[in-house]
Design an enzyme around this catalytic site. Structure first.
Site, short mmCIF file in Angstrom:
data_model
loop_
_atom_site.label_atom_id
_atom_site.label_comp_id
_atom_site.label_asym_id
_atom_site.label_seq_id
_atom_site.Cartn_x
_atom_site.Cartn_y
_atom_site.Cartn_z
N LYS A 11 0.82 -1.21 0.00
CA LYS A 11 0.00 0.00 0.00
C LYS A 11 0.86 1.27 0.00
CE LYS A 11 -4.09 -2.06 2.21
NZ LYS A 11 -4.98 -2.00 3.40
N TYR A 51 -12.54 -1.51 -3.70
CA TYR A 51 -13.08 -1.59 -2.34
C TYR A 51 -14.60 -1.45 -2.31
CZ TYR A 51 -8.63 -1.72 0.19
OH TYR A 51 -7.41 -2.11 0.73
N ASN A 114 -1.89 0.25 6.86
CA ASN A 114 -1.40 -1.02 7.41
C ASN A 114 -0.55 -1.82 6.42
OD1 ASN A 114 -3.44 -1.78 5.74
ND2 ASN A 114 -4.67 -2.82 7.28
N HIS A 117 -2.25 -5.43 1.52
CA HIS A 117 -3.57 -6.06 1.32
C HIS A 117 -3.35 -7.48 0.84
CE1 HIS A 117 -7.61 -6.85 -0.25
NE2 HIS A 117 -6.98 -7.43 -1.26
N GLU A 128 -9.89 -10.31 -7.66
CA GLU A 128 -8.91 -9.23 -7.46
C GLU A 128 -7.74 -9.38 -8.44
OE1 GLU A 128 -9.94 -8.25 -2.78
OE2 GLU A 128 -8.06 -9.29 -3.23
P1 IDP Z 1 -8.10 -6.57 5.67
O1 IDP Z 1 -7.32 -5.62 4.77
O2 IDP Z 1 -7.27 -7.04 6.84
O3 IDP Z 1 -8.77 -7.69 4.92
P2 IDP Z 1 -10.71 -5.20 5.85
O4 IDP Z 1 -11.64 -5.24 7.01
O5 IDP Z 1 -11.11 -5.91 4.59
O6 IDP Z 1 -9.27 -5.68 6.35
O7 IDP Z 1 -10.49 -3.66 5.51
C1 IDP Z 1 -9.89 -3.23 4.31
C2 IDP Z 1 -8.94 -2.10 4.62
O8 IDP Z 1 -9.68 -0.99 5.09
C3 IDP Z 1 -7.93 -2.39 5.73
O9 IDP Z 1 -6.80 -3.12 5.29
C4 IDP Z 1 -7.58 -0.99 6.18
O10 IDP Z 1 -6.63 -0.36 5.30
C5 IDP Z 1 -8.92 -0.28 6.07
N1 IDP Z 1 -9.68 -0.32 7.34
C6 IDP Z 1 -10.27 -1.40 7.93
N2 IDP Z 1 -10.88 -1.07 9.07
C7 IDP Z 1 -10.70 0.27 9.21
C8 IDP Z 1 -11.11 1.23 10.21
O11 IDP Z 1 -11.79 0.92 11.19
N3 IDP Z 1 -10.69 2.53 10.00
C9 IDP Z 1 -9.96 2.93 8.91
N4 IDP Z 1 -9.56 2.05 7.96
C10 IDP Z 1 -9.92 0.75 8.11
#
Ligand code: IDP
Length: 140
Positions: A11, A51, A114, A117, A128
């Site tokens: 990312k 997304y 984070n 992905h 994807e």
């Molecule tokens: P994942 O990437 O671990 O599968 P998902 O729940 O699918 O997690 O969420 C997609 C992305 O959205 C996350 O990787 C993160 O970058 C962002 N995200 C998830 N939860 C939050 C939140 O509570 N606040 C802000 N961004 C979030």
């Protein structure tokens, strides 16, 4: 165990901090192979489409802004149990909860920024990979 493909994004926060090599090293050290890879800078429509499943979530707008804030590295990874293996290697969504030794524990900054992905299941992985790669780009 089956050979699978999964989809990965390094990312914008990780690319910006020059961590592409460190993250790829963790990926290849895990035994996953790189089937296809490119650096791209998504526009808003591309990121919103990617997304789309999160469209109703409160963080959707900020997530899209973040994902188009700079270039990313997208890849198709292949190996035994690749989907689960890469999810485990990434660690929990929130880096604060990610186990030691995972990519997000090492390089994630917060729940949004984070670092990486990875697809969460076989159907998502197929969709994807196809969203970012033509067949002839998967040459590895
Ligand atoms: P994942 O990437 O671990 O599968 P998902 O729940 O699918 O997690 O969420 C997609 C992305 O959205 C996350 O990787 C993160 O970058 C962002 N995200 C998830 N939860 C939050 C939140 O509570 N606040 C802000 N961004 C979030």
């Amino acid at each position: 165990m089956a050979i699978e493909q999964t989809f990965s994004i390094i990312k914008p926060d990780a690319v910006e901090r020059n961590l592409i090599g460190d993250i790829l090293k963790m990926i290849t050290d895990s035994g996953l192979r790189i089937k296809g890879m490119k650096m791209i800078h998504m526009d808003r429509a591309k990121a919103e489409g990617f997304y789309a499943v999160h469209r109703e979530r409160p963080f959707f707008g900020e997530l899209v802004d973040y994902m188009i804030s700079g270039p990313v590295v997208v890849s198709c990874l292949e190996g035994e149990n690749a989907i689960e293996k890469y999810r485990a290697l990434m660690g929990a969504t929130n880096p604060a909860d990610a186990a030691p030794g995972t990519i997000r524990a090492a390089f994630g900054q917060n729940i949004q920024n984070n670092a990486c992905h990875g697809s969460d299941g076989p159907d998502t992985a197929r969709t994807e990979v196809a969203y970012f790669f033509d067949k002839e780009e998967l040459v590895g």
